[in-house]
Every structure is written in structure tokens, then in C-alpha cells.
Write an enzyme that holds these catalytic residues in place. Structure first.
Site, short mmCIF file in Angstrom:
data_model
loop_
_atom_site.label_atom_id
_atom_site.label_comp_id
_atom_site.label_asym_id
_atom_site.label_seq_id
_atom_site.Cartn_x
_atom_site.Cartn_y
_atom_site.Cartn_z
N GLY A 1 -3.28 3.40 -0.08
CA GLY A 1 -1.95 2.83 -0.32
C GLY A 1 -1.26 2.38 0.95
O GLY A 1 -0.74 1.27 1.04
N ARG A 2 -1.29 3.23 1.98
CA ARG A 2 -0.53 2.90 3.20
C ARG A 2 -1.25 1.87 4.07
O ARG A 2 -0.75 1.50 5.13
CB ARG A 2 -0.20 4.18 3.98
CG ARG A 2 -1.36 5.09 4.24
CD ARG A 2 -0.90 6.47 4.71
NE ARG A 2 -1.99 7.42 4.81
CZ ARG A 2 -2.42 8.18 3.81
NH1 ARG A 2 -1.87 8.08 2.62
NH2 ARG A 2 -3.42 9.03 3.98
O1 F6P Z 1 4.00 8.61 -1.58
C1 F6P Z 1 2.77 9.05 -2.01
C2 F6P Z 1 1.91 7.96 -2.52
O2 F6P Z 1 0.84 8.62 -3.12
C3 F6P Z 1 1.45 7.02 -1.41
O3 F6P Z 1 0.30 7.40 -0.78
C4 F6P Z 1 1.32 5.73 -2.15
O4 F6P Z 1 1.34 4.67 -1.26
C5 F6P Z 1 2.52 5.78 -3.05
O5 F6P Z 1 2.57 7.13 -3.46
C6 F6P Z 1 2.52 4.84 -4.21
O6 F6P Z 1 1.42 5.00 -5.04
P1 F6P Z 1 1.03 3.90 -6.11
O7 F6P Z 1 0.70 2.65 -5.40
O8 F6P Z 1 -0.15 4.47 -6.85
O9 F6P Z 1 2.20 3.71 -7.02
#
Ligand code: F6P
Length: 546
Positions: free
Chosen positions: A267-268
Site C-alpha cells: 500500500g505505502r
Molecule cells: O493503515 C494501514 C493500511 O493497512 C495501510 O498499510 C494501507 O495503505 C491502508 O491501510 C489502506 O488499505 P487499503 O488500500 O486496503 O484500503
């Protein structure tokens, strides 16, 4: 499993730390006219100066040696070749593949990842062009004017930070708004001035289960259908970016309108994938590609440059040196470029979600501090807020100064003033000023001995505070891509040096699970007896008052 602390290379760096603690950088500069040349590196359109760190050549040699003992080069190779180095989730870590537009195949589980990336980029190009040209029509036949990107964490911070950073490169075709917070104030503010006939929602969620994002997406659908009334209109106004096609379809978004990403994109580290769609919609696809190319240039540098000339490797080694060996507990990110005002928030997630861990790859608790707290603010604003602490508190905070030779908006000599401050601050943090110098200065100005005795100790700046300087030619899509990729590879390297799995985020899950449970308790007005008395009373207080 050998703990990092047992490595001879680790112990050699500890010995270096003992030796260097009594040194002052001012003296290191005075005794070596070549210090800047020895401890700075150039990349295309970018200079990296790390000479204002408490290191000498033997320190750096010991750090490079430690990196080799940690098999950094081997791990780097594993990442680039798609090995499953995210060991707790059993996944490859391939954000680098998202910006490699070559035709060489890269096979992961029998699938050519390059072909997947290319196909998705083509889909993004065609969609971006259609929306930006006005050919994509809303339910009343009008073109899109506003994009609302809904997502949180990695599905928000990268795209929002980058859109802000490159704001002046947009041509005004589309306005892009971001909604990340489940606090209804944000979505209410964003939607209030918008016209449902001309809005496009991009719902970005890798998992498509994140409750905050789903809540915002549902609110957006309700707001939209209040005006459009017909559910068929959703297809013209909602697209999604996700790995979870099933959930997206269940939500009601047309299969045609799903942009794919893959579980090997963390995600990051995902702004380079279709998660970056809002950036492309704002800048136009060509400039999005420039961003990718900038990052790819740094990928090649990270993959090919010897450790001794490798900017992200040195950034990581210095972070380890300053924090783990010399004891700094936090690290400041200080951009002297207004458009980079969200960079610190972005790097907080990137670094702290990646390396804010307490066990090594083998699951053993590590006996050393891992990633420092990342904090900071735009340079000049920070100077009038917390720089007092940077200069004189008894906690040393290593800082990254980030600026540009040319300002994006060059207004009447402002930039030289900004940059004079930029250079002055890292110089002051390094040299400091001694009590003798202060006393001599005050005496030369004719102050009384009593005044001098009273004030002098308060004006002492010990200096010797480490900083890195990243000086870009100009903040533009390519240099922006380079800057982000430098930090991404710094984070990777830091993880290897600390023996940490940088690509999971179990620490976020505990709170998420509890929040879901408490939400049902609020809805049913029945507080579980299993809470501690503080939590139970707080929830009851809230329920009684609301
Ligand atoms: O904040 C925690 C997290 O798991 C991040 O690693 C991720 O970027 C975010 O939530 C959003 O997750 P998703 O893209 O699955 O909605």
C-alpha cells in the site's frame, strides 16, 4: 539465527561510534578541505550532501562493511527479481516493476509481471485521456470537471502528496480532491461545492475492505444517487482501484471500471500503480510517466551503483548510524519547497509503517531501537516553531534538508531568501557557537560583564548535529519520482540492516479489529464487560451523551 548485534561488522560500527562521539564535525571540516567532495554524490538533477554527519572515512568503511555482512546486495537482488521477501505475508515486493517500462519479461508465479503492468498502464492512459479530453460523459451528458479520490493510508498519502507537490504542473483541466478521513467533516466539505453531474469518484483500496474507505464510498454513492436517482448512472461516475475485484463488483462498481493492482504492491509503495490514477488525471498521463521514469532512474542507481556511491544505501546507513548507534530517537524531514508540504506525512507512513517493528525476520525481539520517529514541517514554518529544539535541546535530531535550485513559482527574489535560510540552518546545526565566541561577540558590542555572564550560557549552541542535504535542480515530475524512490530504497535498506520485515503492518491490525467491535457496541448500546474500566466507561459516557 545470528542477531545483527553479534555480527563483527556491527561491533566494529559500535567501536566507531565510541571513537567518534568525542569528535566535532567542525574539526573534521577544518582538518579536511576535501570533506564535501568525499561525502557528497550527484545524481542527474540532484545533489546529495552527507558531509555534515559525524563520520569519517573509517566510519563509512565500517558501515559499508556492515551492509555487506547483512547481505544487502543479495536482498536487493531478491527484491528486484520478485522473490517473496515479504515473509510474513508470503509476497513479492515489486513496486520497482511498476516503473520499469522495458519489455524484458519478469516472471512471478508463472505470470509476466511486466506485461500486467504495461496493460494496466495502457488502460490508465486511455481512461485518463478520455476523461481529460471531455469525451467521458456523466449521466446528463456533461464532461467531468472534478475528481474525488477516496482512500486512506497508502491509498491516499502518496497520490495526495504528489498531486500537491506537482500542483503547478496541472493544466486546470480537472480539479482533484482527496477524502481519507472517516470524520464526516472532510467528505461533507469536499462534496458541498460539487455538482454530481460532473464528478468522478475514484475509490482506491487495495483490499476494498478498509472500513473508513468503504464508509466514505457509501456516503459518496448516497450523495450521488440523491441527484442521479438511477443506479445505472454509477457506471459513469465511479471507478475503483483494487486487487479485490469481487468486493468491488459487490459494491456496485462496473467491472469495466476496475483498475487492477497486485498483492506484490505494498500500500505505502503503490502510488506508481493505478493507485496513482488521480495523479495522472490531474497531470495528464505523459507527466505521470515522467514521475515513473524518475523513480526508475533511481531504481537503476540503487540496483547498480556500488554501495559506496549509492545514495539510498548511504541514507539508510546514516540513519542507522545516527539513531541506532549514536542514540538519536527521531529524524526530522525539512522540505524547503512549499509544494512538498505533505512529504513528511507521506514519509511517516512509508518509514514508520515499514520499519516501526520490534522483532527480526526470525521473530526474535531485537535488542536495538529500530526506525526513529519521523516528523517535520516545511522549512520556514518549522524555523519559527521547533528549530529552537533542533539547535539547543539536549536531544539530537538528525535532519534531512530538501530544497531546489530553481523554484517552481519564482516570485520576486523570494527563493534566494528561502534558500539562504536553507543553507544557514544546516550550517548552524553543524558548527554551533561556543561560549567563548559568544562572550567575545557580546564584549565587542560593549555589553557589561554582568550582562555577558547572565546571557552567555543561554546562547551556546553545541552544534555537531547531523544533517543531509538533498538539493534538486527543480521540483518537477521526474525529480519528484526520484526523491520518493530514494526514500523507498532507503527504507528497504534500513529494513535489511535492522533485520526487519519492512513490508507487513501487523501493528495497524489490532486497533482496526477493536474499533470494529466497539462500533457494534455503540450501535447496540451494549458495552462489552471484557473492556478495561477506562475504555468501558468512555464508551458508556459517549453513548449516554450522544
Ligand atoms: O493503515 C494501514 C493500511 O493497512 C495501510 O498499510 C494501507 O495503505 C491502508 O491501510 C489502506 O488499505 P487499503 O488500500 O486496503 O484500503
Amino acid at each position: 539465527m545470528v542477531l545483527r548485534t553479534q555480527l563483527p561488522g556491527w561491533q566494529a560500527v559500535e567501536a566507531q561510534a565510541e571513537a567518534m562521539k568525542s569528535m566535532h564535525m567542525k574539526d573534521l571540516f577544518a582538518s579536511d578541505a576535501e570533506r564535501f567532495n568525499k561525502f557528497s554524490l550527484s545524481l542527474p538533477s540532484m545533489l546529495f550532501d552527507y558531509s555534515k554527519n559525524l563520520v569519517d572515512e573509517s566510519t563509512m568503511a565500517a558501515l559499508f562493511n556492515l551492509a555487506r555482512e547483512c547481505e544487502l546486495e543479495n536482498w536487493r537482488e531478491k527484491m528486484f527479481s520478485g522473490e517473496r521477501i515479504n515473509i510474513t505475508e508470503d509476497r513479492s515486493v515489486l513496486h520497482v516493476a511498476l516503473r520499469n517500462r522495458s519489455d524484458d519479461a519478469l516472471m512471478v508465479d508463472g505470470v509476466n509481471v511486466r506485461a500486467q503492468v504495461k496493460a494496466e498502464l495502457n488502460k490508465m492512459r486511455s481512461f485518463t485521456n478520455t476523461v481529460r479530453s471531455g469525451d467521458w460523459k456523466g449521466y446528463t451528458g456533461k464532461s467531468i470537471t472534478d475528481v474525488v479520490s477516496i482512500g486512506v493510508g497508502g491509498s491516499n498519502l502518496g497520490p495526495q502528496m504528489t498531486t500537491e507537490a506537482l500542483k503547478s504542473y496541472g493544466d486546470g483541466t480537472l480539479k482533484v480532491h482527496y477524502v481519507s478521513n472517516v470524520d464526516g467533516n472532510q467528505i461533507a466539505d469536499v462534496l458541498a461545492p460539487l455538482n454530481p453531474e460532473t464528478v468522478l469518484f475514484v475509490v482506491s483500496s487495495k483490499t476494498f475492505t478498509t472500513s473508513e474507505t468503504m464508509t466514505n464510498a457509501n456516503t459518496a454513492v448516497t450523495w450521488f444517487l440523491d441527484a442521479a436517482t438511477d443506479k445505472a448512472a454509477i457506471a459513469k461516475h465511479f471507478v475503483a482501484v483494487s486487487t479485490n475485484t469481487e468486493k468491488v463488483t459487490e459494491f456496485g462498481i462496473d467491472a469495466e471500471n476496475i483498475f487492477d493492482m497486485w498483492d506484490w504492491v505494498g500500500g505505502r509503495f503503490s502510488l506508481w500503480s493505478a493507485i496513482g490514477l488521480p495523479i495522472a488525471l490531474y497531470l495528464g498521463f505523459e507527466q505521470f510517466v515522467e514521475l515513473l521514469d524518475g523513480a526508475h532512474l533511481v531504481d537503476n542507481h540503487f540496483e547498480q551503483a556500488p554501495l559506496e556511491e549509492n545514495v539510498p544505501v548511504i541514507m539508510a546507513l546514516l540513519s542507522l548510524w545516527n539513531c541506532t548507534f549514536l542514540g538519536a530517537q527521531s529524524q526530522a524531514i525539512l522540505p524547503y519547497d512549499q509544494p512538498l508540504h505533505r512529504l513528511t506525512a507521506y514519509l511517516q507512513q512509508a518509514e514508520m509503517e515499514s520499519n516501526g517493528k520490534h522483532v527480526n525476520m526470525a521473530g526474535e525481539v531485537v535488542p536495538y531501537p529500530t526506525v526513529p520517529t519521523i516528523w517535520g514541517e516545511i522549512g520556514i514554518n518549522g524555523q519559527h516553531a521547533f528549530y529552537q529544539y533542533l539547535h539547543q535541546s539536549n536531544n539530537i535530531v538528525p535532519a534531512d534538508f530538501i530544497g531546489s535550485v530553481e523554484s517552481v513559482a519564482n516570485v520576486n527574489g523570494h527563493h534566494d531568501i528561502l534558500m539562504a535560510n536553507f543553507f544557514a540552518q544546516s550550517e548552524a546545526m553543524m558548527t554551533g557557537v561556543t561560549e567563548d565566541e559568544i562572550r567575545a561577540d557580546l564584549a565587542s558590542k560593549g555589553h557589561s560583564q554582568a550582562y555577558i555572564d547572565n546571557v552567555a550560557p543561554h546562547k551556546v549552541h553545541e552544534g555537531n548535529r547531523p544533517t543531509n542535504t538533498i538539493l534538486m535542480d527543480k521540483l518537477e515530475p521526474k525529480t519528484m519520482g526520484m526523491l520518493i524512490a530514494l526514500y523507498e530504497h532507503k527504507i528497504f535498506t534500513q529494513g535489511i540492516l535492522l533485520d526487519i520485515c519492512s513490508f507487513d503492518q501487523w501493528g495497524v491490525e489490532l486497533g482496526k479489529g477493536l474499533a470494529n467491535r466497539i462500533h457494534s457496541e455503540i450501535a447496540s448500546n451494549q458495552v462489552s464487560p471484557h473492556h478495561d474500566s477506562s475504555t468501558a466507561s468512555l464508551v458508556r459516557y459517549y453513548n449516554d451523551k450522544k
